[in-house]
Design a protein around this motif. Structure first.
Motif, PDB file in Angstrom:
ATOM      1  N   GLU A  97       0.831  -1.199   0.000  1.00 40.66           N
ATOM      2  CA  GLU A  97       0.000   0.000   0.000  1.00 40.66           C
ATOM      3  C   GLU A  97       0.870   1.254   0.000  1.00 40.66           C
ATOM      4  OE1 GLU A  97      -4.020   1.287   2.250  1.00 40.66           O
ATOM      5  OE2 GLU A  97      -2.246   1.310   3.559  1.00 40.66           O
ATOM      6  N   LEU A  98       1.948   1.217   0.776  1.00 41.43           N
ATOM      7  CA  LEU A  98       2.858   2.364   0.810  1.00 41.43           C
ATOM      8  C   LEU A  98       3.465   2.605  -0.569  1.00 41.43           C
ATOM      9  CD1 LEU A  98       4.402   4.518   2.422  1.00 41.43           C
ATOM     10  CD2 LEU A  98       6.130   2.776   2.925  1.00 41.43           C
ATOM     11  N   GLU A  99       3.879   1.543  -1.239  1.00 39.20           N
ATOM     12  CA  GLU A  99       4.450   1.700  -2.577  1.00 39.20           C
ATOM     13  C   GLU A  99       3.436   2.311  -3.531  1.00 39.20           C
ATOM     14  OE1 GLU A  99       6.943  -0.873  -5.893  1.00 39.20           O
ATOM     15  OE2 GLU A  99       5.713  -1.934  -4.420  1.00 39.20           O
ATOM     16  N   ARG A 100       2.204   1.848  -3.462  1.00 41.97           N
ATOM     17  CA  ARG A 100       1.173   2.415  -4.327  1.00 41.97           C
ATOM     18  C   ARG A 100       0.962   3.903  -4.011  1.00 41.97           C
ATOM     19  NH1 ARG A 100      -5.376   1.419  -4.234  1.00 41.97           N
ATOM     20  NH2 ARG A 100      -5.815   3.018  -5.813  1.00 41.97           N
ATOM     21  N   GLY A 101       0.888   4.235  -2.730  1.00 41.59           N
ATOM     22  CA  GLY A 101       0.672   5.629  -2.363  1.00 41.59           C
ATOM     23  C   GLY A 101       1.802   6.530  -2.819  1.00 41.59           C
ATOM     24  N   MET A 102       3.046   6.073  -2.669  1.00 40.82           N
ATOM     25  CA  MET A 102       4.180   6.886  -3.084  1.00 40.82           C
ATOM     26  C   MET A 102       4.236   7.035  -4.601  1.00 40.82           C
ATOM     27  SD  MET A 102       7.077   5.470  -0.404  1.00 40.82           S
ATOM     28  CE  MET A 102       8.131   6.915  -0.290  1.00 40.82           C
ATOM     29  N   THR A 103       3.655   6.087  -5.307  1.00 35.64           N
ATOM     30  CA  THR A 103       3.624   6.136  -6.763  1.00 35.64           C
ATOM     31  C   THR A 103       2.509   7.037  -7.278  1.00 35.64           C
ATOM     32  OG1 THR A 103       4.507   3.876  -6.887  1.00 35.64           O
ATOM     33  CG2 THR A 103       3.400   4.729  -8.857  1.00 35.64           C
ATOM     34  N   GLU A 104       1.337   6.997  -6.637  1.00 33.08           N
ATOM     35  CA  GLU A 104       0.140   7.622  -7.190  1.00 33.08           C
ATOM     36  C   GLU A 104      -0.242   8.955  -6.556  1.00 33.08           C
ATOM     37  OE1 GLU A 104      -3.091   4.851  -7.165  1.00 33.08           O
ATOM     38  OE2 GLU A 104      -1.918   3.254  -8.126  1.00 33.08           O
ATOM     39  N   ALA A 105       0.346   9.324  -5.430  1.00 32.76           N
ATOM     40  CA  ALA A 105      -0.102  10.536  -4.732  1.00 32.76           C
ATOM     41  C   ALA A 105       0.347  11.819  -5.408  1.00 32.76           C
ATOM     42  CB  ALA A 105       0.378  10.521  -3.278  1.00 32.76           C
ATOM     43  N   GLY A 106       1.423  11.773  -6.183  1.00 34.09           N
ATOM     44  CA  GLY A 106       1.978  12.990  -6.770  1.00 34.09           C
ATOM     45  C   GLY A 106       0.988  13.815  -7.563  1.00 34.09           C
ATOM     46  N   PRO A 107       0.241  13.239  -8.512  1.00 37.06           N
ATOM     47  CA  PRO A 107      -0.709  14.043  -9.278  1.00 37.06           C
ATOM     48  C   PRO A 107      -1.788  14.691  -8.407  1.00 37.06           C
ATOM     49  CG  PRO A 107      -0.247  12.005 -10.430  1.00 37.06           C
ATOM     50  CD  PRO A 107       0.393  11.876  -9.087  1.00 37.06           C
ATOM     51  N   ALA A 108      -2.265  13.980  -7.384  1.00 37.86           N
ATOM     52  CA  ALA A 108      -3.286  14.552  -6.498  1.00 37.86           C
ATOM     53  C   ALA A 108      -2.715  15.728  -5.711  1.00 37.86           C
ATOM     54  CB  ALA A 108      -3.820  13.478  -5.550  1.00 37.86           C
ATOM     55  N   ILE A 109      -1.477  15.593  -5.247  1.00 40.38           N
ATOM     56  CA  ILE A 109      -0.832  16.697  -4.530  1.00 40.38           C
ATOM     57  C   ILE A 109      -0.627  17.882  -5.464  1.00 40.38           C
ATOM     58  CG2 ILE A 109       1.273  17.405  -3.331  1.00 40.38           C
ATOM     59  CD1 ILE A 109       1.504  14.540  -2.274  1.00 40.38           C
ATOM     60  N   ALA A 110      -0.228  17.613  -6.699  1.00 36.19           N
ATOM     61  CA  ALA A 110      -0.014  18.691  -7.668  1.00 36.19           C
ATOM     62  C   ALA A 110      -1.290  19.479  -7.902  1.00 36.19           C
ATOM     63  CB  ALA A 110       0.508  18.113  -8.982  1.00 36.19           C
ATOM     64  N   ARG A 111      -2.415  18.765  -8.027  1.00 35.25           N
ATOM     65  CA  ARG A 111      -3.699  19.434  -8.294  1.00 35.25           C
ATOM     66  C   ARG A 111      -4.198  20.236  -7.107  1.00 35.25           C
ATOM     67  NH1 ARG A 111      -4.800  14.289 -10.515  1.00 35.25           N
ATOM     68  NH2 ARG A 111      -6.018  13.743  -8.662  1.00 35.25           N
ATOM     69  N   ALA A 112      -3.721  19.937  -5.914  1.00 38.44           N
ATOM     70  CA  ALA A 112      -4.240  20.577  -4.701  1.00 38.44           C
ATOM     71  C   ALA A 112      -3.751  22.009  -4.531  1.00 38.44           C
ATOM     72  CB  ALA A 112      -3.879  19.750  -3.473  1.00 38.44           C
ATOM     73  N   GLY A 113      -2.820  22.453  -5.356  1.00 39.05           N
ATOM     74  CA  GLY A 113      -2.404  23.852  -5.327  1.00 39.05           C
ATOM     75  C   GLY A 113      -1.412  24.224  -4.249  1.00 39.05           C
ATOM     76  N   GLY A 114      -0.886  23.251  -3.534  1.00 38.70           N
ATOM     77  CA  GLY A 114       0.129  23.542  -2.515  1.00 38.70           C
ATOM     78  C   GLY A 114      -0.254  23.124  -1.116  1.00 38.70           C
ATOM     79  N   VAL A 115      -1.551  22.947  -0.856  1.00 37.92           N
ATOM     80  CA  VAL A 115      -1.986  22.668   0.517  1.00 37.92           C
ATOM     81  C   VAL A 115      -1.554  21.284   0.991  1.00 37.92           C
ATOM     82  CG1 VAL A 115      -3.946  24.245   0.410  1.00 37.92           C
ATOM     83  CG2 VAL A 115      -4.249  21.859  -0.263  1.00 37.92           C
ATOM     84  N   LEU A 116      -1.207  20.385   0.066  1.00 33.35           N
ATOM     85  CA  LEU A 116      -0.785  19.032   0.440  1.00 33.35           C
ATOM     86  C   LEU A 116       0.709  18.798   0.234  1.00 33.35           C
ATOM     87  CD1 LEU A 116      -3.734  16.906  -1.036  1.00 33.35           C
ATOM     88  CD2 LEU A 116      -3.370  17.575   1.360  1.00 33.35           C
ATOM     89  N   ASP A 117       1.441  19.827  -0.159  1.00 32.73           N
ATOM     90  CA  ASP A 117       2.869  19.639  -0.413  1.00 32.73           C
ATOM     91  C   ASP A 117       3.601  19.131   0.827  1.00 32.73           C
ATOM     92  OD1 ASP A 117       2.268  20.618  -2.888  1.00 32.73           O
ATOM     93  OD2 ASP A 117       3.635  22.333  -2.808  1.00 32.73           O
ATOM     94  N   ALA A 118       3.182  19.593   2.001  1.00 31.62           N
ATOM     95  CA  ALA A 118       3.846  19.183   3.239  1.00 31.62           C
ATOM     96  C   ALA A 118       3.655  17.701   3.524  1.00 31.62           C
ATOM     97  CB  ALA A 118       3.340  20.011   4.411  1.00 31.62           C
TER      98      ALA A 118
END
Length: 225
Positions: A97-118
């Motif tokens: 699950e961790l591997e999947r999250g580290m692979t797939e979370a980037g686009p969602a963080i990018a779309r969030a406009g900065g609030v999830l960068d941390a």
């Protein structure tokens, strides 16, 4: 080298890059460790074992991937529930699950406009917690360090943190962290980048490389406290 101006403009792809870079280093390490190592305590999060820390990390990233942000989503209580939900999972499933999250979370963080960068920065720091628990050298370093430093500067500025001028032994250019100096002049740090990460994330510095800090107390630098 990390040019100073690079910290002032958000790169939406950077958090995902940091996560994928760390994935490529961390996941093989985890898969190679014996089961008993996952019961070790972590200095960065002393209430959690390595396995519990990994369960927290994987759960947080999957919430980002699946856009599950109910009230209090990242509160201590929610973190404990996420860990408990994975309590009877095989360790290999947590790592998957961790591997999947580290692979797939980037686009969602990018779309969030900065609030999830941390979130990406926090996940990278937690990977350092795991390496330290395993006794690995360079726990808060590696290939992701330059990306993490860029995020560290941006997050510290967005949170108007204590101003800090950091002269790093392993970078040509100084870093300027925190808010715009006012009546209080910027504090001054001289030392290694990994030790600065420890200070800014509230991690133990015992045994880390020597450093100088003038104009601020260690606890003032903690972004996550």
């Amino acid at each position: 080298m990390i040019p100073g101006d690079a910290h002032d403009v958000r790169d939406p792809e950077l958090p995902g890059l940091l996560l994928r870079t760390e994935r490529d280093a961390l996941i093989p390490l985890l898969r190679a460790r014996p089961e008993g190592d996952f019961a070790r305590p972590t200095a960065g999060c002393p209430a959690w074992t390595v396995r519990e820390l990994l369960a927290h990390c994987s759960a947080a990233l999957m919430r980002v991937v699946e856009s599950r942000f109910e009230p209090g989503v990242f509160s201590p209580e929610a973190n404990d529930r996420d860990i408990a939900e994975r309590g009877d999972w095989p360790t290999a499933r947590v790592i998957d699950e961790l591997e999947r999250g580290m692979t797939e979370a980037g686009p969602a963080i990018a779309r969030a406009g900065g609030v999830l960068d941390a979130v990406a920065l926090g996940e990278w720091v937690h990977a350092g917690d795991v390496r330290e628990a395993f006794g690995e050298a360079g726990a808060y370093g590696g290939a992701g360090l330059p990306h993490a430093l860029t995020l560290l500067v941006r997050v510290s500025r967005e949170r108007d943190h204590v101003p800090l001028h950091a002269d790093l032994d392993d970078l040509d250019d100084p870093l300027r962290l925190g808010g715009v100096p006012g009546d209080r002049p910027p504090a001054r740090y001289i030392g290694g980048a990994a030790t600065l990460v420890r200070l800014c994330s509230g991690r133990p510095v015992a045994g880390a490389t020597k450093y100088e800090l003038v104009g601020a107390e260690e606890e003032e630098l903690n972004l996550f406290g």
